[in-house]
Scaffold this motif. Sequence first.
Motif, PDB file in Angstrom:
ATOM      1  N   LEU A 125       1.030  -0.986   0.028  1.00 14.88           N
ATOM      2  CA  LEU A 125       0.227  -0.049   0.057  1.00 14.88           C
ATOM      3  C   LEU A 125       0.816   1.394  -0.111  1.00 14.88           C
ATOM      4  O   LEU A 125       0.424   2.389  -0.880  1.00 14.88           O
ATOM      5  CB  LEU A 125      -0.758   0.169   1.645  1.00 14.88           C
ATOM      6  N   VAL A 135      -5.160  -2.419  -4.542  1.00 14.15           N
ATOM      7  CA  VAL A 135      -5.584  -2.822  -2.975  1.00 14.15           C
ATOM      8  C   VAL A 135      -6.212  -4.227  -3.773  1.00 14.15           C
ATOM      9  O   VAL A 135      -5.901  -5.727  -3.597  1.00 14.15           O
ATOM     10  CB  VAL A 135      -7.001  -2.418  -2.498  1.00 14.15           C
ATOM     11  N   ASP A 172     -11.455  -5.502   2.053  1.00 14.17           N
ATOM     12  CA  ASP A 172     -11.609  -4.745   3.330  1.00 14.17           C
ATOM     13  C   ASP A 172     -10.688  -5.028   3.959  1.00 14.17           C
ATOM     14  O   ASP A 172     -10.457  -4.241   5.043  1.00 14.17           O
ATOM     15  CB  ASP A 172     -13.533  -5.985   3.621  1.00 14.17           C
ATOM     16  N   LYS A 176      -8.349  -2.398   3.395  1.00 16.09           N
ATOM     17  CA  LYS A 176      -8.487  -0.952   3.293  1.00 16.09           C
ATOM     18  C   LYS A 176      -8.529  -1.213   5.294  1.00 16.09           C
ATOM     19  O   LYS A 176      -7.992   0.307   5.498  1.00 16.09           O
ATOM     20  CB  LYS A 176      -9.845  -1.058   2.821  1.00 16.09           C
TER      21      LYS A 176
END
Length: 74
Positions: free
Chosen positions: A51, A57, A69, A72
């Motif tokens: 990241l 992603v 998810d 994130k």
Amino acid sequence: MAFVSIGQKYGFVSAGDVFRQRQAEALAEGISKGRKEGESRKTRSLAKGFLKKGVSVETIAEVTGLTIDEIKAL
């Protein structure tokens, strides 16, 4: 000479034999859990690094096996 318990010598299962067996099983379970946790931490650490480098992603999810998810949430 290898250790021989009283139970082994006389053909029965002693309390000590049961204790040693349970202890060995608990140790094996602990090692297994520790390895899984370590792998999970390493995967998350790699995902964080990706990241920071600007990797998408979706690509991180594909490579690491983490969900979008989960990534994130890092």
